[in-house]
Design a protein around this motif. Structure first.
Motif, PDB file in Angstrom:
ATOM      1  N   GLN A  33      63.765  37.006  47.452  1.00  0.00           N
ATOM      2  CA  GLN A  33      62.719  37.257  46.447  1.00  0.00           C
ATOM      3  C   GLN A  33      61.326  37.217  47.074  1.00  0.00           C
ATOM      4  OE1 GLN A  33      63.936  38.496  43.819  1.00  0.00           O
ATOM      5  NE2 GLN A  33      66.009  37.807  44.325  1.00  0.00           N
ATOM      6  N   LYS A  34      61.113  36.319  48.038  1.00  0.00           N
ATOM      7  CA  LYS A  34      59.824  36.281  48.735  1.00  0.00           C
ATOM      8  C   LYS A  34      59.598  37.589  49.503  1.00  0.00           C
ATOM      9  CE  LYS A  34      57.187  33.264  49.310  1.00  0.00           C
ATOM     10  NZ  LYS A  34      55.914  32.907  48.594  1.00  0.00           N
ATOM     11  N   TYR A  35      60.662  38.097  50.121  1.00  0.00           N
ATOM     12  CA  TYR A  35      60.547  39.359  50.857  1.00  0.00           C
ATOM     13  C   TYR A  35      60.249  40.513  49.897  1.00  0.00           C
ATOM     14  CZ  TYR A  35      61.810  43.385  53.733  1.00  0.00           C
ATOM     15  OH  TYR A  35      61.789  44.584  54.390  1.00  0.00           O
ATOM     16  N   ALA A  36      60.944  40.541  48.756  1.00  0.00           N
ATOM     17  CA  ALA A  36      60.704  41.593  47.753  1.00  0.00           C
ATOM     18  C   ALA A  36      59.254  41.564  47.275  1.00  0.00           C
ATOM     19  CB  ALA A  36      61.658  41.426  46.575  1.00  0.00           C
ATOM     20  N   PHE A  37      58.720  40.370  47.066  1.00  0.00           N
ATOM     21  CA  PHE A  37      57.315  40.240  46.661  1.00  0.00           C
ATOM     22  C   PHE A  37      56.384  40.675  47.794  1.00  0.00           C
ATOM     23  CE2 PHE A  37      57.948  38.969  42.571  1.00  0.00           C
ATOM     24  CZ  PHE A  37      56.939  38.229  41.986  1.00  0.00           C
ATOM     25  N   TYR A  38      56.729  40.290  49.015  1.00  0.00           N
ATOM     26  CA  TYR A  38      55.901  40.632  50.178  1.00  0.00           C
ATOM     27  C   TYR A  38      55.741  42.148  50.308  1.00  0.00           C
ATOM     28  CZ  TYR A  38      54.794  41.622  55.062  1.00  0.00           C
ATOM     29  OH  TYR A  38      54.228  42.126  56.206  1.00  0.00           O
ATOM     30  N   LEU A  39      56.790  42.901  50.005  1.00  0.00           N
ATOM     31  CA  LEU A  39      56.747  44.360  50.148  1.00  0.00           C
ATOM     32  C   LEU A  39      55.664  45.007  49.290  1.00  0.00           C
ATOM     33  CD1 LEU A  39      60.561  45.253  50.253  1.00  0.00           C
ATOM     34  CD2 LEU A  39      58.947  45.195  52.170  1.00  0.00           C
ATOM     35  N   TYR A  40      55.251  44.318  48.215  1.00  0.00           N
ATOM     36  CA  TYR A  40      54.203  44.886  47.361  1.00  0.00           C
ATOM     37  C   TYR A  40      52.875  45.026  48.095  1.00  0.00           C
ATOM     38  CZ  TYR A  40      56.882  44.947  43.038  1.00  0.00           C
ATOM     39  OH  TYR A  40      57.802  45.234  42.069  1.00  0.00           O
ATOM     40  N   ASN A  41      52.638  44.206  49.122  1.00  0.00           N
ATOM     41  CA  ASN A  41      51.412  44.354  49.903  1.00  0.00           C
ATOM     42  C   ASN A  41      51.320  45.752  50.489  1.00  0.00           C
ATOM     43  OD1 ASN A  41      50.092  41.479  50.172  1.00  0.00           O
ATOM     44  ND2 ASN A  41      52.283  41.135  50.439  1.00  0.00           N
ATOM     45  N   GLY A  42      52.419  46.220  51.087  1.00  0.00           N
ATOM     46  CA  GLY A  42      52.438  47.564  51.665  1.00  0.00           C
ATOM     47  C   GLY A  42      52.393  48.654  50.622  1.00  0.00           C
ATOM     48  N   ARG A  43      53.099  48.437  49.508  1.00  0.00           N
ATOM     49  CA  ARG A  43      53.101  49.448  48.446  1.00  0.00           C
ATOM     50  C   ARG A  43      51.689  49.708  47.926  1.00  0.00           C
ATOM     51  NH1 ARG A  43      57.988  48.451  44.153  1.00  0.00           N
ATOM     52  NH2 ARG A  43      59.768  48.526  45.577  1.00  0.00           N
ATOM     53  N   PHE A  44      50.962  48.635  47.664  1.00  0.00           N
ATOM     54  CA  PHE A  44      49.605  48.799  47.138  1.00  0.00           C
ATOM     55  C   PHE A  44      48.673  49.392  48.194  1.00  0.00           C
ATOM     56  CE2 PHE A  44      51.130  46.491  43.568  1.00  0.00           C
ATOM     57  CZ  PHE A  44      50.253  46.769  42.528  1.00  0.00           C
ATOM     58  N   LYS A  45      48.844  48.966  49.443  1.00  0.00           N
ATOM     59  CA  LYS A  45      48.017  49.509  50.515  1.00  0.00           C
ATOM     60  C   LYS A  45      48.239  51.012  50.667  1.00  0.00           C
ATOM     61  CE  LYS A  45      46.891  48.786  55.399  1.00  0.00           C
ATOM     62  NZ  LYS A  45      47.218  48.005  56.633  1.00  0.00           N
ATOM     63  N   GLN A 100      49.013  30.379  25.905  1.00  0.00           N
ATOM     64  CA  GLN A 100      49.306  31.627  26.600  1.00  0.00           C
ATOM     65  C   GLN A 100      49.461  31.433  28.104  1.00  0.00           C
ATOM     66  OE1 GLN A 100      46.355  34.550  25.513  1.00  0.00           O
ATOM     67  NE2 GLN A 100      46.987  34.597  23.367  1.00  0.00           N
ATOM     68  N   LYS A 101      50.360  32.256  28.691  1.00  0.00           N
ATOM     69  CA  LYS A 101      50.596  32.237  30.131  1.00  0.00           C
ATOM     70  C   LYS A 101      50.570  33.657  30.683  1.00  0.00           C
ATOM     71  CE  LYS A 101      53.499  28.069  30.095  1.00  0.00           C
ATOM     72  NZ  LYS A 101      54.854  27.530  30.387  1.00  0.00           N
ATOM     73  N   LEU A 102      50.083  33.787  31.898  1.00  0.00           N
ATOM     74  CA  LEU A 102      50.053  35.071  32.600  1.00  0.00           C
ATOM     75  C   LEU A 102      51.400  35.320  33.268  1.00  0.00           C
ATOM     76  CD1 LEU A 102      48.373  37.490  33.893  1.00  0.00           C
ATOM     77  CD2 LEU A 102      47.984  35.921  35.815  1.00  0.00           C
ATOM     78  N   TRP A 103      51.935  36.540  33.105  1.00  0.00           N
ATOM     79  CA  TRP A 103      53.162  36.923  33.813  1.00  0.00           C
ATOM     80  C   TRP A 103      52.797  37.790  35.014  1.00  0.00           C
ATOM     81  CZ3 TRP A 103      55.131  41.773  34.987  1.00  0.00           C
ATOM     82  CH2 TRP A 103      56.417  41.779  35.546  1.00  0.00           C
ATOM     83  N   LEU A 104      53.396  37.481  36.165  1.00  0.00           N
ATOM     84  CA  LEU A 104      53.154  38.245  37.383  1.00  0.00           C
ATOM     85  C   LEU A 104      54.456  38.788  37.962  1.00  0.00           C
ATOM     86  CD1 LEU A 104      50.517  36.246  39.498  1.00  0.00           C
ATOM     87  CD2 LEU A 104      50.168  38.373  38.245  1.00  0.00           C
ATOM     88  N   GLY A 105      54.406  40.009  38.459  1.00  0.00           N
ATOM     89  CA  GLY A 105      55.537  40.604  39.154  1.00  0.00           C
ATOM     90  C   GLY A 105      55.184  40.962  40.585  1.00  0.00           C
ATOM     91  N   VAL A 106      54.026  40.475  41.060  1.00  0.00           N
ATOM     92  CA  VAL A 106      53.554  40.683  42.434  1.00  0.00           C
ATOM     93  C   VAL A 106      52.934  39.375  42.925  1.00  0.00           C
ATOM     94  CG1 VAL A 106      53.094  43.162  42.239  1.00  0.00           C
ATOM     95  CG2 VAL A 106      51.331  41.525  41.561  1.00  0.00           C
ATOM     96  N   PRO A 107      52.697  39.249  44.243  1.00  0.00           N
ATOM     97  CA  PRO A 107      52.013  38.050  44.735  1.00  0.00           C
ATOM     98  C   PRO A 107      50.623  37.899  44.115  1.00  0.00           C
ATOM     99  CG  PRO A 107      53.008  39.267  46.562  1.00  0.00           C
ATOM    100  CD  PRO A 107      53.119  40.146  45.343  1.00  0.00           C
TER     101      PRO A 107
END
Length: 420
Positions: free
Chosen positions: A398-410, A347-354
């Motif tokens: 793609q790195k920028y798209a992932f980075y944006l999740y920091n602000g979304r969650f905050k 099994q492997k974990l799938w991630l869509g955020v950092p």
């Protein structure tokens, strides 16, 4: 067919779901996909494994069928099977609606339009679920006529918080107002009256689904991806255990961390349902575990692979292979049903955020600890970061798209997820 390579993958859309399918085709067959869409989204941008062509107005008729008629002409004299995969709710509905025409040129692994209409309507789906003894949340239907009769007269028969969502997900795509969400968790009567009024005042015409809110955070969710062959036999079932969802209002319900899970009871229930209604093609179910009666309650069926469904391919069940072996080579017919994730060691974990976002926001429990173990062992992956398809422009985007999740969650996690 002389070879399993005698096919062309054509995808509809340009989002993360499209990229996941294009990656599955490329990983298994080394074939580049072609995608058609109304707009270009970031997950497929600067890619060498999928070529996206956009047409304004393509996501609805008449733009869809006008352009598909022109696109079909490109493939008229191609001596290969052209496999058409719709990667969004709207595209599934359009393909099914025009199935008779599209089948003249394309392989169209979708059910007929009358069954699509039953399944995309949540209220009709719940009626079917009752018929096949599939548990779902306690539900009340609210119509536009109910609202016009006076929002204050609408009875809310469940304790707050309650869940509220549109019955027609396709119509909902065109509705815009401040505070719009894919689904609402309503805290009190004043908020209920306000949200229902905004929904109908901004042009929504279909019914709303009011539901008893099943307690618990995102780690109580489950997502199930299936493939059903052209003979209506379920061939793949892969259950995922989401540990975190996107808290952004427009994207609530989109999973951003999924742990593979095995549950034969869930598999058996859903397999019986899909085969009984004579389904075919990809589908995805969302459900939530209700600790009050120890059952998994179904929320909906999506008539496509889920947007996070690359977790299936990541865990060894290549989604492209199933449709090719069913509709191109015929090899799938005599193969047994695969019930995914029985071997924990694979099994492997799938991630869509950092990773940092997952570690900070996922609820601390045994499942998170299991996920952290997989992270430490480097047994994880994402949909969009693919070594075989990574140039500088794509990597930065793609790195920028992932980075944006920091602000979304905050900004949104506490409001939309923090007190669950």
């Amino acid at each position: 067919m002389d070879s399993e390579m005698d096919f062309i993958p054509v995808l509809l859309g340009s989002d993360i779901n499209v990229y996941g399918m294009a990656r599955a085709f490329y990983e298994r067959y080394g074939i580049k996909s072609t995608a058609y869409a109304s707009v270009q989204f970031a997950p497929t941008k600067y890619s060498k494994i999928v070529n996206v062509e956009t047409f304004p107005g393509f996501s609805e008729d008449p733009g869809f069928i006008e352009n598909m008629t022109k696109i079909a002409k490109r493939y008229e004299n191609v001596n290969k099977k052209v496999v058409l995969i719709a990667c969004g709710d709207g595209y599934v509905e359009l393909v099914s609606k025009h199935k008779a025409f599209l089948e003249k040129t394309f392989v169209v692994p979708y059910i007929d339009y009358d069954l699509v209409e039953q399944l995309i309507s949540k209220e009709a789906f719940y009626e079917m679920a009752d018929w096949y003894d599939l548990p779902h949340p306690l539900t009340k239907i609210i119509s536009k006529a109910d609202y016009e009769n006076g929002v204050a007269k609408i009875e809310v028969p469940y304790e707050y918080p309650v869940a509220l969502k549109p019955s027609n997900a396709v119509e909902w795509l065109d509705i815009k107002f401040e505070g719009r969400k894919k689904a609402f968790r309503i805290k009190d009567r004043a908020e209920f009256d306000d949200i229902v009024s905004k929904i109908y005042d901004h042009g929504y015409t279909a019914d709303l689904i009011l539901q008893d809110f099943i307690p618990g955070d995102d780690s109580n969710m489950r997502t199930l991806n299936c493939y059903v062959d052209q003979y209506h036999h379920v061939k793949l079932m892969c259950l995922g255990h989401p540990l975190l969802e996107d808290p952004t209002p427009a994207d609530i319900g989109n999973y951003v961390a999924i742990l593979p899970e095995y549950n034969q009871q869930v598999y058996d229930q859903i397999q019986h349902f899909l085969e009984a209604i004579k389904f075919t093609g990809f589908c995805n179910f969302d459900m939530k575990y209700d600790r009050r009666d120890q059952t998994f309650k179904l929320f909906e069926i999506n008539l496509r692979q889920g947007r996070s469904s690359f977790f299936v391919t990541l865990n060894g069940y290549n989604l492209a292979e199933y449709v090719v072996e069913d509709r191109v080579t015929g090899a799938l017919k005599d193969k047994p049903t695969v019930y995914g994730n029985q071997n924990e060691s694979q099994q492997k974990l799938w991630l869509g955020v950092p990773v940092k976002v997952f570690k900070e926001y996922a609820r601390d429990n045994a499942d998170k600890q299991r996920a952290l173990e997989l992270l430490a062992a480097k047994r994880y992956g994402t949909t969009v970061f693919y070594k075989q398809d990574m140039n500088l422009k794509r990597y930065v985007l793609q790195k920028y798209a992932f980075y944006l999740y920091n602000g979304r969650f905050k900004n949104y996690f506490k409001e939309n997820k923090g007190d669950m």
